[in-house]
Design a protein around this motif. Sequence first.
Motif, PDB file in Angstrom:
ATOM      1  N   SER A  23       0.825  -1.216   0.000  1.00 42.86           N
ATOM      2  CA  SER A  23       0.000   0.000   0.000  1.00 42.86           C
ATOM      3  C   SER A  23       0.857   1.263   0.000  1.00 42.86           C
ATOM      4  N   GLY A  24       2.056   1.164   0.559  1.00 46.71           N
ATOM      5  CA  GLY A  24       2.947   2.320   0.630  1.00 46.71           C
ATOM      6  C   GLY A  24       2.610   3.289   1.757  1.00 46.71           C
ATOM      7  N   ILE A  25       1.569   3.009   2.538  1.00 46.00           N
ATOM      8  CA  ILE A  25       1.199   3.940   3.608  1.00 46.00           C
ATOM      9  C   ILE A  25       1.173   3.292   4.992  1.00 46.00           C
ATOM     10  N   ALA A  26       1.500   2.011   5.090  1.00 44.89           N
ATOM     11  CA  ALA A  26       1.417   1.326   6.377  1.00 44.89           C
ATOM     12  C   ALA A  26       2.778   1.113   7.037  1.00 44.89           C
ATOM     13  N   THR A  27       3.835   1.042   6.251  1.00 42.04           N
ATOM     14  CA  THR A  27       5.164   0.783   6.786  1.00 42.04           C
ATOM     15  C   THR A  27       6.207   1.282   5.787  1.00 42.04           C
ATOM     16  N   PHE A  28       7.379   1.581   6.297  1.00 44.35           N
ATOM     17  CA  PHE A  28       8.490   1.944   5.407  1.00 44.35           C
ATOM     18  C   PHE A  28       9.256   0.705   4.954  1.00 44.35           C
ATOM     19  N   SER A 112       2.466   4.847  18.710  1.00 41.61           N
ATOM     20  CA  SER A 112       2.439   4.498  17.288  1.00 41.61           C
ATOM     21  C   SER A 112       3.066   5.623  16.474  1.00 41.61           C
ATOM     22  N   ALA A 113       3.847   5.238  15.492  1.00 35.42           N
ATOM     23  CA  ALA A 113       4.383   6.181  14.510  1.00 35.42           C
ATOM     24  C   ALA A 113       3.718   5.821  13.183  1.00 35.42           C
ATOM     25  N   ILE A 114       2.836   6.689  12.706  1.00 40.20           N
ATOM     26  CA  ILE A 114       1.997   6.397  11.552  1.00 40.20           C
ATOM     27  C   ILE A 114       2.419   7.284  10.390  1.00 40.20           C
ATOM     28  N   ILE A 115       2.588   6.689   9.218  1.00 38.54           N
ATOM     29  CA  ILE A 115       2.877   7.498   8.039  1.00 38.54           C
ATOM     30  C   ILE A 115       1.721   8.491   7.892  1.00 38.54           C
ATOM     31  N   SER A 116       2.041   9.756   7.864  1.00 37.39           N
ATOM     32  CA  SER A 116       1.028  10.817   7.997  1.00 37.39           C
ATOM     33  C   SER A 116      -0.048  10.819   6.920  1.00 37.39           C
ATOM     34  N   ILE A 117       0.229  10.262   5.763  1.00 32.58           N
ATOM     35  CA  ILE A 117      -0.803  10.207   4.724  1.00 32.58           C
ATOM     36  C   ILE A 117      -1.797   9.067   4.974  1.00 32.58           C
ATOM     37  N   ILE A 139      10.936  11.798   7.471  1.00 35.98           N
ATOM     38  CA  ILE A 139      11.722  10.851   8.259  1.00 35.98           C
ATOM     39  C   ILE A 139      12.271   9.695   7.412  1.00 35.98           C
ATOM     40  N   ALA A 140      11.530   9.321   6.360  1.00 37.27           N
ATOM     41  CA  ALA A 140      11.977   8.204   5.518  1.00 37.27           C
ATOM     42  C   ALA A 140      11.250   8.273   4.178  1.00 37.27           C
ATOM     43  N   LYS A 141      11.785   7.543   3.210  1.00 33.79           N
ATOM     44  CA  LYS A 141      11.138   7.455   1.899  1.00 33.79           C
ATOM     45  C   LYS A 141      10.241   6.225   1.866  1.00 33.79           C
ATOM     46  N   ASP A 142       9.081   6.386   1.216  1.00 34.47           N
ATOM     47  CA  ASP A 142       8.167   5.252   1.057  1.00 34.47           C
ATOM     48  C   ASP A 142       8.656   4.357  -0.085  1.00 34.47           C
ATOM     49  N   ILE A 143       7.894   3.308  -0.382  1.00 33.84           N
ATOM     50  CA  ILE A 143       8.329   2.364  -1.419  1.00 33.84           C
ATOM     51  C   ILE A 143       8.351   2.981  -2.808  1.00 33.84           C
ATOM     52  N   PHE A 144       7.747   4.159  -2.953  1.00 31.23           N
ATOM     53  CA  PHE A 144       7.726   4.848  -4.241  1.00 31.23           C
ATOM     54  C   PHE A 144       8.844   5.889  -4.347  1.00 31.23           C
ATOM     55  N   GLY A 145       9.694   5.971  -3.292  1.00 33.54           N
ATOM     56  CA  GLY A 145      10.803   6.906  -3.290  1.00 33.54           C
ATOM     57  C   GLY A 145      10.447   8.308  -2.829  1.00 33.54           C
ATOM     58  N   GLU A 146       9.254   8.494  -2.278  1.00 29.07           N
ATOM     59  CA  GLU A 146       8.801   9.811  -1.819  1.00 29.07           C
ATOM     60  C   GLU A 146       9.057   9.979  -0.325  1.00 29.07           C
ATOM     61  N   TRP A 147       9.577  11.129   0.069  1.00 26.15           N
ATOM     62  CA  TRP A 147       9.765  11.423   1.490  1.00 26.15           C
ATOM     63  C   TRP A 147       8.399  11.516   2.170  1.00 26.15           C
ATOM     64  N   GLN A 148       8.318  10.952   3.360  1.00 26.65           N
ATOM     65  CA  GLN A 148       7.066  10.985   4.114  1.00 26.65           C
ATOM     66  C   GLN A 148       7.322  11.433   5.551  1.00 26.65           C
ATOM     67  N   ASN A 149       6.311  12.043   6.133  1.00 28.98           N
ATOM     68  CA  ASN A 149       6.311  12.386   7.563  1.00 28.98           C
ATOM     69  C   ASN A 149       5.639  11.250   8.331  1.00 28.98           C
ATOM     70  N   THR A 150       5.918  11.177   9.619  1.00 28.90           N
ATOM     71  CA  THR A 150       5.159  10.278  10.479  1.00 28.90           C
ATOM     72  C   THR A 150       4.485  11.101  11.567  1.00 28.90           C
ATOM     73  N   THR A 151       3.264  10.691  11.905  1.00 32.23           N
ATOM     74  CA  THR A 151       2.507  11.289  12.986  1.00 32.23           C
ATOM     75  C   THR A 151       2.698  10.394  14.206  1.00 32.23           C
ATOM     76  N   LEU A 152       3.111  10.979  15.316  1.00 28.99           N
ATOM     77  CA  LEU A 152       3.364  10.216  16.539  1.00 28.99           C
ATOM     78  C   LEU A 152       2.126  10.290  17.415  1.00 28.99           C
ATOM     79  N   MET A 153       1.651   9.118  17.830  1.00 29.47           N
ATOM     80  CA  MET A 153       0.438   9.056  18.656  1.00 29.47           C
ATOM     81  C   MET A 153       0.689   8.179  19.865  1.00 29.47           C
ATOM     82  N   GLU A 154      -0.017   8.499  20.958  1.00 30.77           N
ATOM     83  CA  GLU A 154       0.195   7.774  22.201  1.00 30.77           C
ATOM     84  C   GLU A 154      -1.123   7.560  22.925  1.00 30.77           C
TER      85      GLU A 154
END
Length: 158
Positions: A23-28, A112-117, A139-154
């Motif tokens: 999916s590219g949005i669940a894990t790096f 949880s650290a969730i890819i923000s998209i 913080i990291a690139k997704d499987i498509f090579g795009e930089w992504q943010n992560t949203t931190l939740m607790e």
Amino acid sequence: MIREMLDTDWSRVAEIYKQGVESGIATFNTECPSFDEWNKSHIKECRYVYEEDGMVVGWISISPTSSRCVYKGVAEMSVYIDSAHKGKGIGTALVNHLIEESQKLGYWSIYSAIISINKASIALHKKCGFREIGYRERIAKDIFGEWQNTTLMEYRAS
């Protein structure tokens, strides 16, 4: 039905995890780890699956956030639902079950650290009482090579 995850559930757990990878949005991660790798990095307690008509359609587990003993009550949560079974409340049931069971075992903070998209995952966490505590930018690139943010939740036990 929610039950403890068994080693024999791994093939279905891995299939569902692979859907998250693709999916590219669940894990790096770009591939599913082996059972041995996954097993070593996840806490033996609080591993659950959601079973529907005899088939695992979702799973949840926690990982340690630190090896320091003062953080033994803090864990990072992973929750994955089979793409054909999303929107049925399975994620909500798994997260609420994990929160309840983890507190019995002395966990006071689930992170949880969730890819923000991944808006659905953020909404699920909020629905289950998590709060946003920050984010990490690019913080990291997704499987498509795009930089992504992560949203931190607790989630904090009261």
